[in-house]
Design an enzyme around this catalytic site. Sequence first.
Site, PDB file in Angstrom:
ATOM      1  N   ASP A  38       0.633  -0.972   0.143  1.00  0.00           N
ATOM      2  CA  ASP A  38       0.175   0.017   0.045  1.00  0.00           C
ATOM      3  C   ASP A  38       1.029   1.321  -0.052  1.00  0.00           C
ATOM      4  OD1 ASP A  38      -3.304   0.256   0.974  1.00  0.00           O
ATOM      5  OD2 ASP A  38      -2.149   1.845   0.973  1.00  0.00           O
ATOM      6  N   ASP A  64       4.294   2.344  -4.003  1.00  0.00           N
ATOM      7  CA  ASP A  64       3.080   3.599  -4.663  1.00  0.00           C
ATOM      8  C   ASP A  64       2.945   3.025  -6.115  1.00  0.00           C
ATOM      9  OD1 ASP A  64       1.807   5.488  -6.609  1.00  0.00           O
ATOM     10  OD2 ASP A  64       3.429   7.171  -5.943  1.00  0.00           O
ATOM     11  N   ASN A  91      -5.344  -4.317  -6.481  1.00  0.00           N
ATOM     12  CA  ASN A  91      -7.119  -3.591  -6.384  1.00  0.00           C
ATOM     13  C   ASN A  91      -6.866  -1.998  -6.305  1.00  0.00           C
ATOM     14  OD1 ASN A  91      -9.277  -3.592  -3.936  1.00  0.00           O
ATOM     15  ND2 ASN A  91      -7.286  -3.078  -3.382  1.00  0.00           N
ATOM     16  N   TYR A 155     -12.470   8.485 -13.185  1.00  0.00           N
ATOM     17  CA  TYR A 155     -12.818   6.906 -12.819  1.00  0.00           C
ATOM     18  C   TYR A 155     -13.567   5.915 -13.689  1.00  0.00           C
ATOM     19  CZ  TYR A 155     -13.642   3.612  -8.489  1.00  0.00           C
ATOM     20  OH  TYR A 155     -13.801   2.509  -8.355  1.00  0.00           O
ATOM     21  N   LYS A 159     -11.425   2.635 -14.951  1.00  0.00           N
ATOM     22  CA  LYS A 159     -11.566   0.841 -14.894  1.00  0.00           C
ATOM     23  C   LYS A 159     -12.675   0.616 -15.654  1.00  0.00           C
ATOM     24  CE  LYS A 159     -11.334   1.092 -10.314  1.00  0.00           C
ATOM     25  NZ  LYS A 159     -10.500   0.113  -9.798  1.00  0.00           N
TER      26      LYS A 159
HETATM   27  P1  ADP Z   1     -11.523   0.876  -1.682  1.00  0.00           P
HETATM   28  O1  ADP Z   1     -13.294   1.671  -1.170  1.00  0.00           O
HETATM   29  O2  ADP Z   1     -11.471   0.882  -3.344  1.00  0.00           O
HETATM   30  O3  ADP Z   1     -11.498  -0.636  -0.934  1.00  0.00           O
HETATM   31  P2  ADP Z   1     -10.733   2.133   0.120  1.00  0.00           P
HETATM   32  O4  ADP Z   1      -9.808   3.501  -0.837  1.00  0.00           O
HETATM   33  O5  ADP Z   1     -10.735   1.909   0.898  1.00  0.00           O
HETATM   34  O6  ADP Z   1     -11.244   1.805  -1.034  1.00  0.00           O
HETATM   35  O7  ADP Z   1      -8.923   1.797  -0.580  1.00  0.00           O
HETATM   36  C1  ADP Z   1      -7.557   1.933  -1.272  1.00  0.00           C
HETATM   37  C2  ADP Z   1      -6.563   1.523  -1.123  1.00  0.00           C
HETATM   38  O8  ADP Z   1      -5.453   1.764  -1.807  1.00  0.00           O
HETATM   39  C3  ADP Z   1      -6.027   2.347   0.141  1.00  0.00           C
HETATM   40  O9  ADP Z   1      -5.257   1.491   1.459  1.00  0.00           O
HETATM   41  C4  ADP Z   1      -4.805   3.467  -0.871  1.00  0.00           C
HETATM   42  O10 ADP Z   1      -3.664   4.036   0.515  1.00  0.00           O
HETATM   43  C5  ADP Z   1      -4.114   2.528  -1.427  1.00  0.00           C
HETATM   44  N1  ADP Z   1      -3.635   3.787  -2.712  1.00  0.00           N
HETATM   45  C6  ADP Z   1      -4.479   4.472  -2.967  1.00  0.00           C
HETATM   46  N2  ADP Z   1      -3.373   5.069  -3.685  1.00  0.00           N
HETATM   47  C7  ADP Z   1      -2.236   3.949  -4.033  1.00  0.00           C
HETATM   48  C8  ADP Z   1      -1.371   3.587  -4.818  1.00  0.00           C
HETATM   49  N3  ADP Z   1      -0.639   5.002  -5.607  1.00  0.00           N
HETATM   50  N4  ADP Z   1       0.215   2.420  -4.231  1.00  0.00           N
HETATM   51  C9  ADP Z   1      -0.620   1.882  -3.388  1.00  0.00           C
HETATM   52  N5  ADP Z   1      -1.291   1.607  -2.866  1.00  0.00           N
HETATM   53  C10 ADP Z   1      -2.373   2.990  -2.587  1.00  0.00           C
END
Ligand code: ADP
Length: 249
Positions: A38, A64, A91, A155, A159
């Site tokens: 993450d 990232d 994801n 978005y 997707k």
């Molecule tokens: P969802 O409803 O899709 O589960 P969330 O916001 O709860 O949405 O989860 C999405 C996750 O993706 C979060 O933990 C966020 O930190 C992570 N995320 C967002 N951008 C990036 C990125 N560039 N690289 C890795 N992880 C990311």
Amino acid sequence: MDLGIENQVALVTGAGNGIGLACARALAREGCRVVVADIDAAAAGSAAQDITRARGQALALALDVSRPEPVRQAVAEVLAHWGGIDILVNNAGFSRDGPIGVMSDAQWADVMNVNLTGQFHCIREIAPHMAARGYGRIVNMASRAHFGDVNKANYAASKAGVIGLTRALAIELGQSGVTVNAVAPGIIQTERLSRLPQFADIRARSLAGMPIKRMGQPEEVADAVVFLASARSGFITGEVLHISGGRYG
Ligand code: ADP
């Protein structure tokens, strides 16, 4: 049903929260060694701790996905640590909604770079290893929103792109034992969504178009992801499974 994934290595991006976290937990429960990646290092760390406390195996990774070099390094690290990657759950994602007339270049690019290009980065590094070993499962996070929604042009496009990526790679990788599928969740009750000021509105609007009159739970998405990530789904590829309470458009 024995899913046949005990001790397999699963890399889940965006696994610190919400749907990704539920996927990581569910894969760990099935005996996978899970890489919890993450951009939010603290969230990745606490998710990995959580899994370990529940007697699963997890490795936290701050990553990232929108940046190619860190993805390359992360994959090399995981391969060195655990010797292979059997499952990739792409994801990581986020949204930055707005009306098209005032959507900034950054608003467009940031969403595309994480949601779509991030998946490309991860697959580019991992698919060749899977293909060389003759086995792999890739599950990409799409969204019901690929059909479109107000103020979500960026978005929805990202997707819809995920679906194109999924179908193209299903064809490209089919002969090498690697399947590529997508799941397309509708409204899912994550903490992030529940915190939004417009939560009640979003919920009411979504439920109006849904045959099943409730929000989905992250675990319900995870169940489908785990099946597509399992050894039992080997004749399914290029599929887009909607987990949206019967709402499509
Ligand atoms: P969802 O409803 O899709 O589960 P969330 O916001 O709860 O949405 O989860 C999405 C996750 O993706 C979060 O933990 C966020 O930190 C992570 N995320 C967002 N951008 C990036 C990125 N560039 N690289 C890795 N992880 C990311």
